[in-house]
Enzyme design. Structure first.
Site, PDB file in Angstrom:
ATOM      1  N   LYS A  89       0.824  -1.218   0.000  1.00 49.05           N
ATOM      2  CA  LYS A  89       0.000   0.000   0.000  1.00 49.05           C
ATOM      3  C   LYS A  89       0.846   1.252   0.000  1.00 49.05           C
ATOM      4  CE  LYS A  89      -4.505  -1.284   1.753  1.00 49.05           C
ATOM      5  NZ  LYS A  89      -5.572  -0.975   2.704  1.00 49.05           N
ATOM      6  N   LYS A 111      -4.455  -8.490  -6.819  1.00 44.55           N
ATOM      7  CA  LYS A 111      -5.740  -8.950  -6.301  1.00 44.55           C
ATOM      8  C   LYS A 111      -6.850  -7.948  -6.644  1.00 44.55           C
ATOM      9  CE  LYS A 111      -5.398  -6.993  -1.730  1.00 44.55           C
ATOM     10  NZ  LYS A 111      -5.359  -7.033  -0.305  1.00 44.55           N
ATOM     11  N   LYS A 150     -10.937  -2.877  -3.790  1.00 43.79           N
ATOM     12  CA  LYS A 150     -11.865  -1.743  -3.788  1.00 43.79           C
ATOM     13  C   LYS A 150     -11.155  -0.478  -4.241  1.00 43.79           C
ATOM     14  CE  LYS A 150     -13.235  -2.275   0.747  1.00 43.79           C
ATOM     15  NZ  LYS A 150     -12.897  -3.490   1.347  1.00 43.79           N
TER      16      LYS A 150
END
Ligand code: TYM
Length: 331
Positions: free
Chosen positions: A111, A194, A197
């Site tokens: 992230k 993956k 969202k």
């Protein structure tokens, strides 16, 4: 009866990965467990969220979860910030957890990317809060997708270190419940990432609020390779996009990937994607329809969350008060 805890970030619309990795499992675990399901808004703000959109997404996710089969009467559905026990225990865990442990978290590395110095400190200590979420309820079983395994190992390390440092047997061991198949659903645009969202491309994911034609279009455009589908599962080894679609098909149809390939192997992706669309629409359309219906009554959704938070607080309040007493706080 073992207590279940799990959470989802209200940072976007839940997608097929959330459903196959977690939500589907949550629904079936309700039959035999006492369950708490949490919209983790404290986790969501570790990256910037527009306040109005955060409120809206929290309601939307509440509706999606109820539409998917979560029962907020027999179980507890609430938003994290409404129960202060999470933040209180997270602070204690910030002091138990080690920097070296956090430095090994692959999700933080993913992230933060190259921007490591510029991300929030909340993003860094995120796994400590996650440990607090679970342990504030003495929950022992946590149904999650594959990407959360490492965080749950860390939660166990924190629980053990707390027990050891304070010479108590206070926090239990927790067990990750990861589904055997489709525990990591991949992006429709890139089989190496993956489904997420936060992916900027809506084409990368099937939202649980998508209508049938959007699903058909996304699957038609889903990235594949030029070869036909293989006849056997080993033929999927270096073909992540093909593997992903076959796995999605298999779980939703209640088949093994080998059975799916027995039927579709040797054929092109065109007809396979059509069959897959029918199966995905059959799973998602009822959830999308019921979500729209539930969203018409936001006062009811807010009431569900408020009541859930009251019941969650009644469990976590005394447990966290005891942790504070163990630590030596005058309470
Ligand atoms: P979140 O919001 O990213 O995802 C919610 C759940 O969906 C699973 N999941 C997936 N499963 C399969 N394939 C995918 N592509 C995929 N993407 C997401 C996740 O594994 C998760 O189970 N940190 C957590 C939320 C959390 C939590 C907790 C979970 C906070 N506190 C305590 C369990 C217990 C998260 O970001 O999930």
């Amino acid at each position: 009866m073992q207590r279940i805890f799990s959470g989802i970030q209200p940072s976007g619309v839940p997608h097929l990965g959330n459903y196959l990795g977690a939500i589907r499992n949550w629904v079936s675990l309700q039959a035999e467990h006492e369950c708490l399901f949490c919209l983790v808004d404290l986790h969501a703000i570790t990256v910037w969220q527009d306040p109005a959109i955060l409120r809206e997404q929290t309601r939307l996710q509440t509706a999606v979860l109820i539409a998917a089969g979560i029962d907020p009467v027999r179980h507890i559905l609430f938003n994290q910030s409404a129960v202060s026990a999470h933040a209180r225990l997270a602070w204690i865990f910030n002091c138990v957890s080690r920097i070296g442990w956090l430095n090994r978290m692959t999700q933080f590395k993913d992230k933060a990317g190259r921007d490591r110095e510029a991300v929030s400190s909340g993003l860094y200590v995120y796994p400590n809060l996650m440990a607090a979420d679970i342990l504030a309820y003495h929950a022992t079983r946590v149904p999650v997708g594959d990407d959360q395994r490492q965080h749950l190992e860390l939660a166990n390390d924190i629980a053990q270190k707390f027990n050891h440092d304070y010479e108590v047997a206070f926090f239990p061991a927790i067990e990750a419940l990861v589904p055997p198949d489709a525990a990591r659903v991949m992006s429709l645009r890139d089989g190496s990432r993956k489904m997420s969202k936060s992916d900027p491309s809506e084409q990368s994911r099937i939202a649980l609020t998508d209508e049938a034609d959007a699903i058909a279009q996304k699957l038609r455009r889903a990235r594949t390779d030029p070869a036909p589908l293989p006849e056997a599962v080993d033929g999927l080894a270096d073909r992540p996009e093909a593997r992903n679609l076959v796995e999605i098909y298999a779980v939703l149809a209640g088949l093994s990937p080998a059975q799916v390939l027995a039927e579709h192997g040797g054929k092109g992706f065109g007809p396979f994607k059509e069959a897959l669309t029918a199966i995905v629409v059959a799973a998602v359309a009822p959830i999308a329809g019921e979500t729209r219906r539930l969203l018409a009554d936001t006062a009811r959704l807010d009431r569900v969350l408020r009541e859930g938070a009251g019941r969650a607080n009644a469990i976590a309040g005394p447990i966290v008060a005891e942790a504070e007493r163990i630590v030596g706080f005058l309470t």
